[in-house]
Design an enzyme around this catalytic site. Structure first.
Site, PDB file in Angstrom:
ATOM      1  N   MET A   1      41.849  39.574  49.113  1.00  0.00           N
ATOM      2  CA  MET A   1      42.699  40.657  49.599  1.00  0.00           C
ATOM      3  C   MET A   1      42.198  41.991  49.022  1.00  0.00           C
ATOM      4  O   MET A   1      41.663  42.035  47.921  1.00  0.00           O
ATOM      5  CB  MET A   1      44.151  40.439  49.153  1.00  0.00           C
ATOM      6  CG  MET A   1      44.739  39.090  49.524  1.00  0.00           C
ATOM      7  SD  MET A   1      44.547  38.679  51.260  1.00  0.00           S
ATOM      8  CE  MET A   1      45.594  39.919  52.009  1.00  0.00           C
TER       9      MET A   1
ATOM     10  N   GLU B   1      43.101  35.454  46.204  1.00  0.00           N
ATOM     11  CA  GLU B   1      41.769  34.957  46.608  1.00  0.00           C
ATOM     12  C   GLU B   1      41.870  33.522  47.088  1.00  0.00           C
ATOM     13  O   GLU B   1      42.548  32.703  46.464  1.00  0.00           O
ATOM     14  CB  GLU B   1      40.872  34.857  45.371  1.00  0.00           C
ATOM     15  CG  GLU B   1      40.082  36.018  44.978  1.00  0.00           C
ATOM     16  CD  GLU B   1      39.320  35.598  43.731  1.00  0.00           C
ATOM     17  OE1 GLU B   1      38.119  35.349  43.831  1.00  0.00           O
ATOM     18  OE2 GLU B   1      39.947  35.490  42.662  1.00  0.00           O
TER      19      GLU B   1
HETATM   20  N1  DCP Z   1      45.381  42.656  38.623  1.00  0.00           N
HETATM   21  C1  DCP Z   1      46.053  42.876  37.440  1.00  0.00           C
HETATM   22  N2  DCP Z   1      45.369  43.178  36.296  1.00  0.00           N
HETATM   23  C2  DCP Z   1      44.030  43.253  36.325  1.00  0.00           C
HETATM   24  C3  DCP Z   1      43.329  42.993  37.513  1.00  0.00           C
HETATM   25  C4  DCP Z   1      44.044  42.710  38.656  1.00  0.00           C
HETATM   26  O1  DCP Z   1      47.275  42.803  37.408  1.00  0.00           O
HETATM   27  N3  DCP Z   1      43.387  43.564  35.213  1.00  0.00           N
HETATM   28  C5  DCP Z   1      46.156  42.379  39.847  1.00  0.00           C
HETATM   29  C6  DCP Z   1      46.290  43.617  40.691  1.00  0.00           C
HETATM   30  C7  DCP Z   1      45.357  43.410  41.818  1.00  0.00           C
HETATM   31  C8  DCP Z   1      45.317  41.921  41.965  1.00  0.00           C
HETATM   32  O2  DCP Z   1      45.498  41.419  40.652  1.00  0.00           O
HETATM   33  O3  DCP Z   1      45.788  44.056  43.003  1.00  0.00           O
HETATM   34  C9  DCP Z   1      44.013  41.419  42.519  1.00  0.00           C
HETATM   35  O4  DCP Z   1      42.952  41.833  41.676  1.00  0.00           O
HETATM   36  P1  DCP Z   1      41.512  42.132  42.236  1.00  0.00           P
HETATM   37  O5  DCP Z   1      40.580  42.112  41.099  1.00  0.00           O
HETATM   38  O6  DCP Z   1      41.221  41.263  43.397  1.00  0.00           O
HETATM   39  O7  DCP Z   1      41.571  43.639  42.707  1.00  0.00           O
HETATM   40  P2  DCP Z   1      42.300  44.315  43.928  1.00  0.00           P
HETATM   41  O8  DCP Z   1      42.755  43.325  44.928  1.00  0.00           O
HETATM   42  O9  DCP Z   1      43.349  45.239  43.406  1.00  0.00           O
HETATM   43  O10 DCP Z   1      41.166  45.216  44.513  1.00  0.00           O
HETATM   44  P3  DCP Z   1      39.855  44.788  45.308  1.00  0.00           P
HETATM   45  O11 DCP Z   1      40.071  45.282  46.698  1.00  0.00           O
HETATM   46  O12 DCP Z   1      38.769  45.488  44.612  1.00  0.00           O
HETATM   47  O13 DCP Z   1      39.714  43.301  45.253  1.00  0.00           O
END
Ligand code: DCP
Length: 696
Positions: A19, A121
């Site tokens: 996502m 994921e």
């Molecule tokens: N998350 C969190 N703390 C972190 C990393 C992530 O709480 N240190 C949470 C928020 C993210 C979700 O997990 O939205 C998914 O992490 P991802 O690494 O997949 O990153 P995103 O989905 O936010 O962005 P991207 O589009 O780069 O995958």
């Protein structure tokens, strides 16, 4: 450079779906006015505007990064909209994100075997769907190809200047002379594009995807073109992809192993590994890691898509940055209680909804020593068998914390109790439950729990159980008092109940300290013969009059008498048989244990009310006790044997720990008792019931 062996591909079609800026999307769906605006989700914690945990792609264009705090983000992007994560129990409540992730999983799972890899994921094995499409409606037969598929990135596909990218992609997808594996990938491209559209329409979320022949390459590919795009890795492009892939970008090479490869072998890109023979890599890093490195250099990965829609573990954590660091044991206790309460709630939901139990409780913390600011010593992670029930989890987590703290403080002469001015500080705490597995099917009713349990209830077995009970726990590391407490109230008789040291970054790896540790949890406080499950993977049930029980009993006897020491390796044949049987008879932490642990002396004295259920009878004995027996059981035990327990002994908290269906049944038996509320003694936990010394 040596010539690489051809890239192995077994013709599978694997997709990795990730996502985009997931928490932001969830918040934007909740507040549609945020759509299209630079947005970030911040942690619950106002220090410097809170830590950013998700950043929208609009905000990323302004230089906002996840490593920033809210205040910094506002400096680089004054118009940014910061949304705080929902809060419960004084900490982030991630339930809405989990549920949103589940919505997506349920859509993706329609297409093939689906593995939920994290909150946002998923891996999909689309091989069957791709084969079917190739046989029935191959891309070349389609008049129109979906635009989303035509926007795919195909690694290695050259775009001539001025050429229409979508045309090129269409050509690649529809090649009639392509090799079979690429044709399957082309089908995968169409399937994934369609799935992503379904996800968007049904959830309003966008996602990105990688499509290749294995999980490793698909994961790499899904991150290459974000947001809302998909990338394909044809076989012939694998080598080019890995040649330029920095070693630290590869999953599992971001840490020490990656650093070692760089410093020891001068390997900076994954493709550099091709310079080394498998043997050489094995010499450096051991057989398994050496072979794994040799394989990944060639894009080979045999990892299966697991077919798991539910999470592998549950966790609850909180950070205490800067001045919020916890410096006294009572404040640690307070927060651990909160975290454990949440964890326990989720475990119960998982149990009720999915009939799954977790076996291992782990505690992780990050800490600093104010007297030694240079120290980079890590707070050791600890784990132990998991006992269900909020209070038990809280107690165990606190004991794990104290064991970790004692070890952490070891070289520093600092008091455990803490001190506000100087001493230690805790900047992060988390508890997690892992080793989750299904309660085997066929145990939906309490009746099923009792069928075929005969051998276990024989008087001789009870005697053996007694031995078990009396067998003290052993420890595999120096125990502190607190450690001992954990074990004591777990009453895990014949096992090496161990608080396990874990490296914090390898939290969920092996858990092999105890032959029974994985069997313990659900009714861990109930010492029972089932605990003599010598497998590490599977709980054991006794599903009939099985001859394999005898070797098990023998094992137990020898264990109790101290003949047996370790089961780590070199299992004797009989033991392997036991393990095989135990695997075959995947069992359940059963209420039966509850009943059959009771000393025969606690039979009821009063009149008996009998209810019939199928061929098994549950006899509620008016006020004081309940007996349970089954026909098959009666046969084997000369018609005399009954499990009995004293109703007075039932702690309502135990009932709450049973699967819902069973709770209903047990509560039905107990209903008359409730009128005698005063006579029901409330004890603190399951263990109390089973104390062999208890006066009944
Ligand atoms: N998350 C969190 N703390 C972190 C990393 C992530 O709480 N240190 C949470 C928020 C993210 C979700 O997990 O939205 C998914 O992490 P991802 O690494 O997949 O990153 P995103 O989905 O936010 O962005 P991207 O589009 O780069 O995958």
């Amino acid at each position: 450079m040596p010539v690489a062996k051809p890239v192995s591909s077994d013709g599978r079609v694997i997709a990795h779906i990730d996502m985009d800026c997931f928490y932001v999307q969830v918040e934007q769906r909740r507040q549609p006015e945020l759509r299209g605006l630079p947005t970030a989700v911040v942690q619950y914690n106002s220090w410097k505007g809170g830590g950013l945990i998700a950043v929208s792609y609009e905000a990323r264009k302004h230089g906002v990064k996840r490593s920033m705090r809210g205040d910094e983000a506002k400096e680089v992007c004054p118009q940014i909209r910061l949304v705080q994560v929902p809060v419960a129990r004084g900490k982030a409540d991630l339930n809405s994100y989990r549920e949103a992730g589940s919505e997506v999983v349920s859509i993706l799972a329609r297409a093939g075997r689906c593995e939920r890899a994290s909150i946002d994921e998923v891996y999909l094995d689309l091989t069957d769907a791709a084969e079917t499409m190739l046989a029935e409606t191959p891309p070349e037969s389609l008049e129109v190809i979906d635009d989303e598929a035509l926007k795919s990135h195909i690694l290695g596909l050259k775009h001539e200047d001025g050429s229409d990218m979508k045309e090129n992609v269409k050509e690649w997808l529809c090649r009639s002379d392509a090799d079979h594996r690429d044709k399957l990938l082309a089908c995968g491209v169409l399937i994934v594009a369609d799935l992503r559209m379904q996800v968007l329409q049904e959830t309003q979320f966008t996602c990105s995807a990688g499509i290749s022949h294995n999980k490793m390459l698909s994961k790499l590919a899904s991150a290459m073109n974000k947001p809302a795009q998909q990338t394909v890795v044809p076989c012939l492009s694998v080598q080019g992809l890995l040649e330029s892939l920095p070693i630290k970008k590869m999953k599992q090479l971001g840490g020490k192993l990656g650093s070692s490869l760089q410093s020891e072998l001068g390997v900076n890109f994954v493709g550099d590994l091709l310079r080394f023979s498998e043997q050489k890599l094995q010499e450096y890093y051991g057989i398994n890691t050496g072979t794994w490195l040799w394989n990944i250099a060639r894009g080979i990965s045999g990892e299966e898509v697991e077919g798991r829609l539910l999470p592998k573990s549950h966790g609850s954590g909180k950070t205490f940055p800067g001045p919020r660091a916890l410096k006294m044991l009572p404040s640690v206790q307070h927060w651990l209680n909160e975290l454990c309460e949440e964890l326990s709630e989720r475990l119960h939901i998982d149990l009720d909804q999915n009939r799954r139990i977790a076996r291992t409780l782990s505690l992780h913390a990050s800490a600093y020593m104010s007297s030694d600011s240079d120290s980079h010593k890590k707070f050791p992670s600890k784990s132990c068998p998991l006992r269900y029930g909020t209070i038990k989890i809280q107690e165990d987590a606190m004991n794990l914390f104290q064991a970790g703290l004692r070890e952490y403080l070891g070289p520093f002469k600092v008091k455990m109790q803490g001190n506000k001015k100087s001493g230690w500080g805790i900047t992060g705490l988390s508890v997690s439950a892992s080793k989750i597995s299904d309660i085997p099917s066929g145990t939906s009713s309490i009746m099923k729990y009792f069928q075929g349990q005969d051998q276990l209830c024989s008087p001789s077995k009870l005697a053996k159980d007694k031995l078990e009970l009396e067998n003290p726990c052993s420890f595999s590391e120096d125990e502190s008092n607190s450690t001992l407490n954990v074990i004591e109230h777990m009453k895990l008789p014949e096992e090496e109940a161990t608080i396990k040291n874990e490296s914090s970054d390898l939290v969920s790896t092996e858990y092999k300290t105890s032959r029974n540790s994985l069997e313990v949890p659900f009714y861990s406080a109930m010492p029972s013969l089932e605990k003599a499950d010598f497998s590490q993977e599977t709980p054991l049930s006794f599903s009939g009059r099985e001859s394999h029980l005898e070797p098990k009993l023998t094992e137990l006897r020898s264990k109790v008498s101290g003949e047996e020491s370790t089961f780590e390796s070199g299992r004797p044949a009989s033991e392997q048989q036991v393990k095989r049987n135990s695997l075959r008879d995947k069992g359940t932490p059963s209420l039966l244990r509850f009943f059959r642990r009771v000393d025969p002396s606690c039979s009821l004295q009063n009149e008996v009310l009998t209810q019939s259920f199928d061929n098994t009878n549950i006899c509620s004995s008016s006020e004081n006790s309940i007996s349970i027996h089954g026909d098959s059981l009666s046969e084997d035990l000369q018609g005399k044997e009954m499990w009995q327990y004293n109703v007075d002994e039932i702690d309502p908290s135990v009932i709450d720990e049973l699967p819902l269906k069973i709770q209903e049944e047990v509560r039905a038996w107990l209903r008359p008792q409730k009128r005698q509320a005063n006579s029901v003694r409330r004890s603190v936990g399951i263990t109390d019931y089973f104390s062999r010394n208890k006066k009944l």
